[in-house]
Motif scaffolding. Sequence first.
Motif, PDB file in Angstrom:
ATOM      1  N   GLU A   1      32.114 -17.303  -0.862  1.00 15.06           N
ATOM      2  CA  GLU A   1      32.119 -18.420  -1.812  1.00 15.06           C
ATOM      3  C   GLU A   1      32.768 -17.983  -3.125  1.00 15.06           C
ATOM      4  N   LEU A   2      32.421 -16.790  -3.582  1.00 21.23           N
ATOM      5  CA  LEU A   2      33.007 -16.270  -4.817  1.00 21.23           C
ATOM      6  C   LEU A   2      34.504 -16.079  -4.647  1.00 21.23           C
ATOM      7  N   LEU A   3      34.919 -15.505  -3.534  1.00 22.13           N
ATOM      8  CA  LEU A   3      36.341 -15.306  -3.271  1.00 22.13           C
ATOM      9  C   LEU A   3      37.087 -16.635  -3.264  1.00 22.13           C
ATOM     10  N   GLU A   4      36.536 -17.624  -2.614  1.00 23.21           N
ATOM     11  CA  GLU A   4      37.168 -18.946  -2.575  1.00 23.21           C
ATOM     12  C   GLU A   4      37.232 -19.568  -3.966  1.00 23.21           C
ATOM     13  N   GLY A   5      36.163 -19.396  -4.753  1.00 21.86           N
ATOM     14  CA  GLY A   5      36.147 -19.918  -6.110  1.00 21.86           C
ATOM     15  C   GLY A   5      37.201 -19.260  -6.981  1.00 21.86           C
ATOM     16  N   VAL A   6      37.310 -17.943  -6.890  1.00 27.27           N
ATOM     17  CA  VAL A   6      38.315 -17.209  -7.667  1.00 27.27           C
ATOM     18  C   VAL A   6      39.712 -17.638  -7.224  1.00 27.27           C
ATOM     19  N   SER A   7      39.926 -17.746  -5.931  1.00 23.85           N
ATOM     20  CA  SER A   7      41.243 -18.160  -5.424  1.00 23.85           C
ATOM     21  C   SER A   7      41.606 -19.555  -5.923  1.00 23.85           C
ATOM     22  N   SER A   8      40.651 -20.464  -5.916  1.00 20.10           N
ATOM     23  CA  SER A   8      40.900 -21.818  -6.417  1.00 20.10           C
ATOM     24  C   SER A   8      41.231 -21.802  -7.897  1.00 20.10           C
TER      25      SER A   8
END
Length: 168
Positions: free
Chosen positions: A20-27
């Motif tokens: 979730e954190l990785l996806e948030g950072v990527s977004s």
Amino acid sequence: MQLAQQPLVPGVERDAAAQELLEGVSSLVRAVRCIEHRHLTGDGGLRRSDASVLKVLMKDGEQRGGEIAAKLGVDASVVSRQLTALEADGLVSRRPDPADARVGLVSLSSQGKAQLEALYSSYTRQLRTALADLDDDAMTAAAATMQRVAGAIIEANKVVRRNPKTGD
């Protein structure tokens, strides 16, 4: 944000919070790049990499090109080429280092400072508008969390660079 509950790689246990954190950072990175693209390419102005060099000079003052490269995590030859272009555009100035004449010291020109300030002023206005529902305390807390995550990732990357297989 809802992610699929299936592991990204079959047979590898899924760490939902980290994903979730990785996806948030990527977004977030994609969103920032969209803003940068609009602001940086609109008037034939700065490239993202040029703005990064100018930002280092604004923050840390006059320094060698190699120091800038180290702070940006790129090769010194990359920064050297950027500095040549930025100097030609009047955004930075170079002078010989009194301690070592083979090396030059780079500083931000008044034109470079003005261009960088205008760019970040525009970013700030757009961010305030986009995040109008957040007060200063919430924005400061979010910034602290993002800095902590970025710092942890940078440190982890340093370990991996020492020994990609073992982390030693």
